[in-house]
Design a protein around this motif. Structure first.
Motif, PDB file in Angstrom:
ATOM      1  N   PHE A 220      27.258  42.619  39.201  1.00  0.00           N
ATOM      2  CA  PHE A 220      27.877  41.348  38.809  1.00  0.00           C
ATOM      3  C   PHE A 220      29.398  41.402  38.873  1.00  0.00           C
ATOM      4  O   PHE A 220      30.067  40.379  38.740  1.00  0.00           O
ATOM      5  N   PHE A 221      29.976  42.590  39.079  1.00  0.00           N
ATOM      6  CA  PHE A 221      31.427  42.720  39.211  1.00  0.00           C
ATOM      7  C   PHE A 221      31.857  42.393  40.634  1.00  0.00           C
ATOM      8  O   PHE A 221      31.172  42.733  41.602  1.00  0.00           O
ATOM      9  N   GLY A 222      32.997  41.758  40.760  1.00  0.00           N
ATOM     10  CA  GLY A 222      33.690  41.636  42.028  1.00  0.00           C
ATOM     11  C   GLY A 222      34.928  42.510  41.934  1.00  0.00           C
ATOM     12  O   GLY A 222      35.649  42.457  40.941  1.00  0.00           O
ATOM     13  N   PHE A 223      35.143  43.356  42.932  1.00  0.00           N
ATOM     14  CA  PHE A 223      36.289  44.265  42.937  1.00  0.00           C
ATOM     15  C   PHE A 223      37.090  44.079  44.208  1.00  0.00           C
ATOM     16  O   PHE A 223      36.529  43.807  45.272  1.00  0.00           O
ATOM     17  N   ASP A 224      38.390  44.290  44.098  1.00  0.00           N
ATOM     18  CA  ASP A 224      39.272  44.324  45.255  1.00  0.00           C
ATOM     19  C   ASP A 224      40.281  45.433  45.003  1.00  0.00           C
ATOM     20  O   ASP A 224      40.928  45.454  43.948  1.00  0.00           O
ATOM     21  N   ILE A 225      40.396  46.345  45.953  1.00  0.00           N
ATOM     22  CA  ILE A 225      41.345  47.456  45.853  1.00  0.00           C
ATOM     23  C   ILE A 225      42.389  47.266  46.949  1.00  0.00           C
ATOM     24  O   ILE A 225      42.046  47.023  48.105  1.00  0.00           O
ATOM     25  N   ALA A 226      43.655  47.383  46.586  1.00  0.00           N
ATOM     26  CA  ALA A 226      44.739  47.259  47.567  1.00  0.00           C
ATOM     27  C   ALA A 226      45.819  48.282  47.245  1.00  0.00           C
ATOM     28  O   ALA A 226      46.089  48.560  46.064  1.00  0.00           O
ATOM     29  N   ALA A 227      46.394  48.842  48.273  1.00  0.00           N
ATOM     30  CA  ALA A 227      47.486  49.799  48.099  1.00  0.00           C
ATOM     31  C   ALA A 227      48.715  49.283  48.832  1.00  0.00           C
ATOM     32  O   ALA A 227      48.638  48.980  50.023  1.00  0.00           O
ATOM     33  N   GLU A 228      49.813  49.179  48.090  1.00  0.00           N
ATOM     34  CA  GLU A 228      51.088  48.778  48.690  1.00  0.00           C
ATOM     35  C   GLU A 228      52.196  48.990  47.681  1.00  0.00           C
ATOM     36  O   GLU A 228      51.949  49.068  46.470  1.00  0.00           O
ATOM     37  N   ALA A 229      53.387  49.103  48.183  1.00  0.00           N
ATOM     38  CA  ALA A 229      54.581  49.236  47.347  1.00  0.00           C
ATOM     39  C   ALA A 229      54.463  50.368  46.334  1.00  0.00           C
ATOM     40  O   ALA A 229      54.866  50.238  45.185  1.00  0.00           O
ATOM     41  N   GLY A 230      53.871  51.484  46.760  1.00  0.00           N
ATOM     42  CA  GLY A 230      53.818  52.652  45.893  1.00  0.00           C
ATOM     43  C   GLY A 230      52.808  52.584  44.775  1.00  0.00           C
ATOM     44  O   GLY A 230      52.878  53.384  43.840  1.00  0.00           O
ATOM     45  N   GLU A 231      51.870  51.649  44.859  1.00  0.00           N
ATOM     46  CA  GLU A 231      50.838  51.585  43.831  1.00  0.00           C
ATOM     47  C   GLU A 231      49.502  51.157  44.410  1.00  0.00           C
ATOM     48  O   GLU A 231      49.425  50.602  45.504  1.00  0.00           O
ATOM     49  N   VAL A 232      48.465  51.463  43.653  1.00  0.00           N
ATOM     50  CA  VAL A 232      47.108  51.048  43.995  1.00  0.00           C
ATOM     51  C   VAL A 232      46.698  50.032  42.939  1.00  0.00           C
ATOM     52  O   VAL A 232      46.795  50.296  41.741  1.00  0.00           O
ATOM     53  N   ARG A 233      46.262  48.871  43.399  1.00  0.00           N
ATOM     54  CA  ARG A 233      45.819  47.814  42.479  1.00  0.00           C
ATOM     55  C   ARG A 233      44.299  47.691  42.549  1.00  0.00           C
ATOM     56  O   ARG A 233      43.714  47.615  43.623  1.00  0.00           O
ATOM     57  N   TRP A 234      43.683  47.659  41.388  1.00  0.00           N
ATOM     58  CA  TRP A 234      42.239  47.466  41.283  1.00  0.00           C
ATOM     59  C   TRP A 234      42.027  46.165  40.524  1.00  0.00           C
ATOM     60  O   TRP A 234      42.233  46.088  39.320  1.00  0.00           O
ATOM     61  N   ASP A 235      41.661  45.120  41.240  1.00  0.00           N
ATOM     62  CA  ASP A 235      41.359  43.831  40.628  1.00  0.00           C
ATOM     63  C   ASP A 235      39.867  43.748  40.366  1.00  0.00           C
ATOM     64  O   ASP A 235      39.056  44.189  41.193  1.00  0.00           O
ATOM     65  N   ALA A 236      39.514  43.179  39.235  1.00  0.00           N
ATOM     66  CA  ALA A 236      38.111  43.010  38.866  1.00  0.00           C
ATOM     67  C   ALA A 236      37.908  41.608  38.316  1.00  0.00           C
ATOM     68  O   ALA A 236      38.761  41.071  37.601  1.00  0.00           O
ATOM     69  N   ALA A 237      36.769  41.024  38.659  1.00  0.00           N
ATOM     70  CA  ALA A 237      36.395  39.703  38.150  1.00  0.00           C
ATOM     71  C   ALA A 237      34.877  39.650  38.048  1.00  0.00           C
ATOM     72  O   ALA A 237      34.173  40.445  38.682  1.00  0.00           O
ATOM     73  N   VAL A 238      34.404  38.725  37.250  1.00  0.00           N
ATOM     74  CA  VAL A 238      32.966  38.560  37.020  1.00  0.00           C
ATOM     75  C   VAL A 238      32.631  37.075  37.058  1.00  0.00           C
ATOM     76  O   VAL A 238      33.523  36.229  36.984  1.00  0.00           O
ATOM     77  N   PRO A 239      31.331  36.750  37.140  1.00  0.00           N
ATOM     78  CA  PRO A 239      30.953  35.339  37.054  1.00  0.00           C
ATOM     79  C   PRO A 239      31.446  34.733  35.740  1.00  0.00           C
ATOM     80  O   PRO A 239      31.637  35.434  34.739  1.00  0.00           O
ATOM     81  N   ASP A 240      31.622  33.444  35.734  1.00  0.00           N
ATOM     82  CA  ASP A 240      32.155  32.741  34.572  1.00  0.00           C
ATOM     83  C   ASP A 240      31.041  32.431  33.562  1.00  0.00           C
ATOM     84  O   ASP A 240      30.642  31.275  33.394  1.00  0.00           O
TER      85      ASP A 240
END
Length: 108
Positions: free
Chosen positions: A73-93
């Motif tokens: 049920f999790f949605g994830f997006d991983i991105a690396a830029e500008a010296g950092e790794v971002r892990w975004d997470a979202a779920v159904p409402d």
């Protein structure tokens, strides 16, 4: 990021995981202790920001893939830029899904 539909069951099943729930939590604690820079809320969910040290992006991607395998049920997006790794997470409402997202946010 693709957020699963609200009809997706809000359940975590680690029966096919290579680690136990306790080992997974310990791994999160290690990752956060070693590389977490910040956490924040986003318009649709939450974000963990990590230093882009050697191996951190691969570690985050592997952990996110394992988490998605047990908690679809999790949605994830991983991105690396500008010296950092971002892990975004979202779920159904839904109330239940948002409660789990809050627990995930509180892991730090």
């Amino acid at each position: 990021m693709q957020i699963p539909p609200a009809s997706t069951p809000i359940a975590c099943d680690m029966s096919n995981a290579r680690d136990t729930p306790e080992e997974r939590l310990a791994e999160y604690r290690r990752l956060f202790a070693e590389a977490l820079v910040a956490r924040e809320r986003t318009e649709i969910g939450i974000r963990f920001r990590f230093r882009a040290d050697l191996g951190v992006e691969d570690w985050v991607r592997d952990l996110a893939a394992r988490e998605k395998a047990c908690c679809p049920f999790f949605g994830f997006d991983i991105a690396a830029e500008a010296g950092e790794v971002r892990w975004d997470a979202a779920v159904p409402d839904t109330d239940e899904a948002r409660a789990v997202l809050e627990d995930f946010y509180a892991l730090t």
